[in-house]
Design a protein around this motif. Sequence first.
Motif, mmCIF file in Angstrom:
data_model
loop_
_atom_site.group_PDB
_atom_site.id
_atom_site.type_symbol
_atom_site.label_atom_id
_atom_site.label_comp_id
_atom_site.label_asym_id
_atom_site.label_seq_id
_atom_site.Cartn_x
_atom_site.Cartn_y
_atom_site.Cartn_z
ATOM 1 N N LEU A 1 0.839 -1.154 0.128
ATOM 2 C CA LEU A 1 -0.146 0.055 0.098
ATOM 3 C C LEU A 1 0.815 1.360 0.015
ATOM 4 O O LEU A 1 1.587 1.345 0.915
ATOM 5 C CB LEU A 1 -0.749 -0.085 1.156
ATOM 6 N N SER A 2 0.865 2.079 -1.091
ATOM 7 C CA SER A 2 1.736 3.206 -0.984
ATOM 8 C C SER A 2 0.609 4.498 -1.450
ATOM 9 O O SER A 2 -0.458 4.118 -1.952
ATOM 10 C CB SER A 2 2.858 3.040 -1.783
ATOM 11 N N GLY A 3 1.114 5.606 -1.284
ATOM 12 C CA GLY A 3 0.531 6.770 -1.970
ATOM 13 C C GLY A 3 -0.307 7.425 -0.624
ATOM 14 O O GLY A 3 -0.823 6.724 0.457
ATOM 15 N N ASN B 1 -2.703 9.262 0.212
ATOM 16 C CA ASN B 1 -4.098 9.356 0.497
ATOM 17 C C ASN B 1 -4.653 8.066 1.022
ATOM 18 O O ASN B 1 -5.130 7.704 2.209
ATOM 19 C CB ASN B 1 -5.129 9.893 -0.590
ATOM 20 N N ALA B 2 -3.947 7.139 0.342
ATOM 21 C CA ALA B 2 -4.353 5.669 0.308
ATOM 22 C C ALA B 2 -3.958 5.075 1.784
ATOM 23 O O ALA B 2 -4.623 4.680 2.720
ATOM 24 C CB ALA B 2 -4.094 4.573 -0.637
ATOM 25 N N CYS C 1 -3.001 10.098 -7.202
ATOM 26 C CA CYS C 1 -4.517 9.777 -7.370
ATOM 27 C C CYS C 1 -5.444 10.958 -7.553
ATOM 28 O O CYS C 1 -6.203 10.969 -8.489
ATOM 29 C CB CYS C 1 -5.185 9.137 -6.103
#
Lengths: 453, 671
Positions: free
Chosen positions: B360-362, B364-365, B481
């Motif tokens: 899981l990266s990013g 917001n995520a 995103c």
Amino acid sequence: MDFQVVVLAGGNSKSLTPLVSKDVPKPLLPVANHPVLYYVLHQLEESNLKDLIVVVEGEDAGLLVGAWISGTFVDRLHVEIAAVPEDIGTAGALRAISHYLTAKDILVVSGDLVSDVSPGAVAATHRRHDAVVTATLCCVPISGSSESGSSGGKDKTKKPGRYNIIGLDPRKQFLLHIATEIEKDTRLQKHLLHAVGQMEIRSDLMDAHMYAFKRSVLQEVLDRKDTFQSLKQDVVPYLVRSQLKSEAVLSGIRQAEEDGNEKVSFPNNQVMVSQILANASTPSFHELYSMDPDGSAQTRKTHKCCAYIASSSSYCVRLNSIQAFMDINRDVTGEADHLLSDNVIGPSPKLGTKTTVGPHCMLGEGSEMGDKCQVKRSVIGRHCRIGSHVKVVNSVVMNHVTIGDGCIIQGSVICSNVQLQERVVLKDCQVGAGFVVTAGSEYKGESLARKEK
Amino acid sequence: MNPNPNIDFSHLCFLLFLQKSTKFFERQLSMDARRMSRAVPRVRQVGFFTPNTPAQQPQPQSAAPSSESPPLSDSPASNSLSPVMIPPPRHLSDNLGGRTAAVPVPGREISGELPTVGSYNPSESVLWLDSPPRSRIGDEELSEGAESSLGWYRRSDSAKFASSLPSGGFNLSTAKHPESVAAVEAKNPLPEQSEVQKEQASSSKPLKAKTTKAERRALQESQRAAKAASRAEANKSGTPGGAPSSKPMKQPPQKKDGPPVASSIAASERIGVDRSVEKERKKDLPPPRKQFDDESRGGRAKRRSVLNQPEARNRVELFRHLPPHKNGTQLPSLESKFFELHEKHPAVYKVGLQYLAGDLSGGNARCIAMLQAFQEAIRDYSTPPEKTLTRDLTSKIGGFVSFLIECRPLSMSMGNAIRFLKSRIARLPLTLSESEAKTTLCSDIDRFINEKIVLADKVILRHAATKIRDGDVLLTYGSSCVVEMILLYAHELGKQFRVVVVDSHPMLEGQKLLRRLVVKGLSCTYTQLNAISYVMHKVTRVFLGASSIFSNGTVYSTVGTASVAMVAHAFRVPVLVCCEAYKFHERVQLDSICFNELGDPDAISKVPGRVDVNYLDNLTDKQKENLELLNLKYDATPSDYISVIVTDYGMIPPTSVPVIVREYRKEYLLI
């Protein structure tokens, strides 16, 4: 962590006769002077898993196992013993105790597993991928097979049959194919290959029979497919086979999840949030496959079957044959001695003069040995009486065995209460409990057991 | 990051003089608005090198890039009608949707120019923070917006505007120098500048003379506050392993803020406002980040941590202070402890594993995943006997957070979200029953996700879509995103444009974005970062995402963003940074060295899918001792290269970030 542990301890195993009998069911078969079940329970206890369900085949065996567990792990473990009828298979056993299962995920461990693979690691892999089933795979111990070459030709021919054909995805995370019994040919699914792109087929991995299942799916499969007998041969291959077209298996659950989402007041936002999360995470081929070609909605139902591959340094063997029994005995006293918490040589063995005990040996407490004995790479149980001029090499001698003078024992298993009279020569033999070998007899590669009355 | 940090003042003046001669010609051409806009604040800053005007930091801020094309700058009125205004913060009760709707979006297209950005109108916001001692000062003096638009002559008669940014201005002091260094491009004439200096000197004198007793006392108190603040600042920006280049620049402004040099003007202004703000800020301030090359602290952390710290061998000297990367090697040890970590909720644990494994990266995520995990943990929470929910839950959340930090350092956005959650817990009324408190918190988290992330994204994409015209060629870097949503939204609106996705090793995140865009029917070009200068010719807009934006306008984002922005700037392509306001941070960062994140060092030496490319593998151990692999995750883009920041409060210049941080931070902690 919302995990329930089921230990499938088994009962009487045909492959292990004459070592196991009514009095000594398989879970209690001593390996290096500890019942084999001890290793599993010890491992689970180390991982802080203290609420267990131990499933034993047969009422009598259940009583015996229960008595032993309550004696050994008095207040350390909280164990429920469930006795199930014999010959219903592992899947049947789970089906029988299905109503006990309440947690989100179930960890199923075979009772005859001697390993140091952490159950936590399997559980963590399972959780990380949100898998339906996670199987533990371990490398086939190379040292074991090479060394055991000396100990008998009949096991050698048996060996290849125990290998599994296992297909993995390139990142070695997902299980794509599993065939436990070698048939002449094995079939791969074309659409699965197409979805993954690349499959690695390996035969040097062994299914360690430690699985993490999603409870709801497991129960549904067990309910639906009542012909399934074995986890290893029926349930897991079925789940692996159907991972890209998980028929009705998951429909119920998915539906429930979607209903849950609907309740939230911002359905639109919820979609967006899940979109953000989905975009950010690395998609597995399952997700890619389940998408429409235009990438929008998920139309096809999939589930994930993961594999946890134990590192090659970890020890992991199942006690499912006499050969394995010998190997485990040797390894536990030798290279894998970290599996045992207590010392290898008992407190007060009495050794005669000029008696030598080589390395990788284990002597139980209260055993006596006469003069000029030689013990190499062997395990000798409690309260054995061994005369003088006895040679014990590569063998297992269980408790209360009397060995007369001048015996030579090589590569053999001698069960409890056996009496070997003088000058007996045994090579690659198994002697069942309570058997009396007459003086001067020689046996090679035979299995000796008392006739059942 | 700064192109030329060591340029000195005399050199600067000389350059200014040189450029003065070309000024007229350039004006005639009405050249690139961005260049002009940058020119104006630059020269002002030059004036502030005089020692007794320490607190005039807001000026670089008040300069709204593009708002002053030459004809406009003559009329003050034209600027007060700036296209993007930040609404006054009085409407605290407004929900986000309503507020953002109030932000007028410039509909007009400025051909060949930058996307429109206006100066904010801070007069109201200043009033909001007003306190008795300050009310003495006339409103028009404080109305900084007017000043900045008027330019030199008007501004110089009010020497008191200095503290119009009570909280933000302080931090900005550190940012002043590097910006002024870049003033090489400045085009205003020298005489003006000296005039300013003169006028400022004269205006400060009479003020000093007429300090009353009350004033002196106020001064004393303010100095005390300033001292405390400077200590906090020193704490915060103390970077033992930091870049040598950043140090000399940081020091002087901090000293100036200290009491002995601080002029009476600045001090008397700060009183009242500062003290309350300061107090709150101290509370809000994140503790100084752990420096991993610090022996004593490292040792303590090691003992406490769930994961073993990998040894510091073969790590680049300059970056030893950063927490080492933990992926791969640490996964097994964490996994095997799965059942031992009782106090960690399974949901939190799962998220932690996903961070650690890189699933899981990013920004917001990660933030959403974390908040959802906390939500689940709160749902399953029950207060142990003889403890209060507020305290116990706070410590519990703290435990989760430290676990997550061990899995992967937190992003700024996550830090902000955690602060929000903790403040919500702290503010729970004691009368609430446990189940009520839990549902309140869960709905608070839901609201945070919905308003600060989802709704914010929707607003951002509406704003940004106005900047996409038919025939545009948009460039984006990596996989953001928000940018993806913008592109898809604009595509849905039927705009005809092409997208250039620039990507870089080793993450190759752009490919994921590319796939999703192509599937949706956008026409895309895919290239690697090293070809950026070739593709930039055709590009008309650059859209970038950000992990965080600091008070000085520095954009903290995936490594490589800075180069993209720099190239775009060199090619005069506007750079739009799209970032939700909850990711803004009051910290000031000048380089990407002090705070960064290390990635897996082995990842950069491998090519995915090519096992044969393994030139580094067969080095002997001794040879490997000479090898240091550096895989940085983030870099800092100076605000110079950024044309506009598209955020949920509208489109703002990078200089306006502190305003958002100051005005809206409180409110979102209050929600």
